[in-house]
Scaffold this active site. Structure first.
Site, PDB file in Angstrom:
ATOM      1  N   LYS A  81       0.792  -1.302   0.039  1.00 28.10           N
ATOM      2  CA  LYS A  81       0.029  -0.062   0.001  1.00 28.10           C
ATOM      3  C   LYS A  81       0.959   1.354   0.011  1.00 28.10           C
ATOM      4  O   LYS A  81       1.876   1.269   0.578  1.00 28.10           O
ATOM      5  CB  LYS A  81      -0.698   0.031   1.318  1.00 28.10           C
ATOM      6  CG  LYS A  81      -2.027   1.076   1.231  1.00 28.10           C
ATOM      7  CD  LYS A  81      -3.030   0.498   2.368  1.00 28.10           C
ATOM      8  CE  LYS A  81      -4.090   1.334   2.698  1.00 28.10           C
ATOM      9  NZ  LYS A  81      -5.267   1.124   3.471  1.00 28.10           N
ATOM     10  N   SER A 157      -9.508   1.533   2.157  1.00 27.56           N
ATOM     11  CA  SER A 157      -8.525   2.207   1.372  1.00 27.56           C
ATOM     12  C   SER A 157      -7.432   1.271   0.669  1.00 27.56           C
ATOM     13  O   SER A 157      -6.339   1.539   0.074  1.00 27.56           O
ATOM     14  CB  SER A 157      -7.877   3.082   2.458  1.00 27.56           C
ATOM     15  OG  SER A 157      -7.205   2.292   3.286  1.00 27.56           O
ATOM     16  N   SER A 181     -10.578  -1.309   5.781  1.00 28.82           N
ATOM     17  CA  SER A 181      -9.979  -0.964   4.588  1.00 28.82           C
ATOM     18  C   SER A 181      -9.291  -2.102   3.939  1.00 28.82           C
ATOM     19  O   SER A 181      -8.925  -2.185   2.800  1.00 28.82           O
ATOM     20  CB  SER A 181      -8.702  -0.145   5.230  1.00 28.82           C
ATOM     21  OG  SER A 181      -9.520   1.200   5.256  1.00 28.82           O
TER      22      SER A 181
END
Length: 479
Positions: A81, A157, A181
């Site tokens: 990420k 996310s 997320s």
């Protein structure tokens, strides 16, 4: 076999490298070819680390040729990420302001995956600063597309990781989760995801400089892997679990606990808090419940989980209070439009006073106690990660109604993050061209029980990915 290396599960990829059936370099090149083929359609991989990945793979091959033992993830490519540090690579958080923020060292989970032989192949897209919304759209890299249907969000996310794994660009993704997320994009993209117990995986969530964040960020945010199979998720879990002096939160709890006597009780709650659930998601939960019954679990529908609305109110108030002092600066970084998601939360939920915050800390503990008592009666909970199929991109930032709808959809994720217990998202099938799935929540530090139950579901319902991206409608299976 070489033509399909990227399609193989991570465990099979590592076994092939360890056994000398393929080289780590061949494995990495297969994934790089896949990225070249499909990333232009989905925009999940942001900073491609092609040469670094090839160099790491070559070192692995040299070690094998020298007779050295290789790790459990030997040669396996994974994405990271954009908010998690990879040594020598900018940690951009998806914003122009941090384009050149080069990380001096790997974050602890990246270091653990590397030590097990895995190879970082690229960073993955996120919402700007992880704060612009649930949809994966960043100022620096643009929108990430759901490979099943471009008109639906991949979630976030950790949406870039979910898409990269779902399409075969990486065997594993390293995301993080503070309220859904990992689990929401796993459900929306048809892959498996793990949010561990607070303190299970060592991490370092300092953003800039040496200062640690406040109690909400320390407790709520957990790094977690995404994978196409539960077996691969388990393999990543075993690698990531443990202690590290860089993270005093990480505790030395065994990765596997004692087996419980008799059939394990599973509480089923399709509509936590009674705010509504889509028929497709309810159907997924019923399908998963039937699979668990077939596997010998004692599956029982119960009225509800503890204190949903109270937990959500505390979650929102605690996070807003911690966030409020930095909001003027963060708002400028998010820019016009990018600030709408958080701005609506700030408008609805005022920061707490010192006295109110102290009371919230007590409420937090009380909610955790209620959940501990609930999970003492039912060691596992079966429920939704999100109470709807994938929604349209940016719904949560469009208006108040859209934001409330998304917040309600991920409510079980938010509550279980507040409680600090583990959750495993696992797919159950496809409805109207879109993946559906469930999550299994367990007692603190009993990820093993969640993974075992998820494996029972997967064994009976199958694996949905990898897929080839489509502009609309159902994606084509690539496996």
């Amino acid at each position: 076999m070489r033509d399909a290396l990227w399609k193989m599960p991570a465990a099979a990829q590592a076994a092939a490298v360890r056994g000398g059936h393929v080289s780590a370099r061949e494995l990495v090149d297969s994934h790089l070819d896949r990225i070249a083929e499909v990333n232009g359609q989905v925009n999940a991989v942001t900073q491609l680390l092609a040469e670094r990945a090839r160099e790491a793979a070559t070192r692995t091959d040299r070690r094998r040729a020298a007779g050295e033992a290789l790790g459990p993830l030997a040669g396996v490519p994974f994405t990271v990420k954009e908010s998690t540090a990879v040594e020598g690579v900018p940690t951009t958080f998806g914003t122009e302001r941090f384009r050149d923020l080069v990380a001096p060292a790997d974050a602890p989970p990246v270091a653990r995956l590397r030590a097990a032989g895995a190879v970082p192949i690229g960073h993955s897209n996120i919402p700007t600063l992880i704060l612009a919304g649930m949809h994966t759209r960043s100022e620096l890299f643009g929108d990430t597309v759901n490979p099943w249907d471009s008109s639906r969000t991949p979630g976030g996310s950790s949406g870039g990781d979910a898409v990269a794994v779902a399409t075969g660009m990486a065997a594993l993704g390293l995301g993080n989760d503070s309220g859904g997320s990992v689990r929401v994009p796993a459900q929306f993209c048809g892959v498996a995801g793990l949010k561990p117990s607070t303190g299970r995986f060592p991490a370092d969530h300092r953003v800039l400089g040496p200062d640690d964040p406040g109690p909400a960020s320390q407790f709520l945010v957990t790094d977690g892997p995404l994978a196409r199979t539960v077996g691969d998720l388990r393999l990543a879990y075993e690698v990531l679990a443990g202690t590290d002096p860089r993270d005093p939160r990480a505790v030395p709890v065994p990765a596997y606990g004692e087996a419980l006597p008799g059939p394990v009780k599973v509480a089923v709650v399709a509509d936590p808090g009674g705010h509504g659930v889509h028929p497709a998601v309810r159907g997924a939960i019923e399908t998963a419940a039937d699979a668990l019954r077939d596997a010998g679990y004692d599956v029982r529908e119960v009225r509800d989980v503890p204190r949903t609305d109270e937990a959500l109110e505390a979650y929102g108030r605690i996070t807003v209070t911690e966030f409020a002092p930095t909001w003027p600066v963060v708002r400028r970084l998010l820019g016009e439009g990018g600030d709408r998601y958080i701005a609506m939360a700030m408008e609805r939920t005022p920061p707490a006073t010192a006295d109110e915050f102290m009371k919230l800390m007590g409420t937090w503990m009380s909610v955790r106690r209620s959940w501990a008592e609930f999970l003492d009666r039912y060691p596992l909970l079966l429920g939704p990660s999100f109470t709807e199929p994938p929604v349209e991109p940016g719904l949560e930032s469009r208006d108040r109604a859209g934001r409330d709808r998304v917040a309600a959809g991920m409510r079980l994720c938010s509550v279980t993050s507040l409680v600090g217990v583990p959750g495993v998202a696992v797919p159950t099938g496809v409805v109207d061209g879109l993946p559906v799935g469930v999550q299994l929540v367990g007692r603190a530090f009993r990820e093993d029980m969640c993974l075992e139950a998820a494996q029972a579901i997967e064994d009976r319902l199958g694996v949905l990915t990898p897929v080839d991206p489509r502009g609309g409608g159902r994606a084509d299976r690539a496996g």
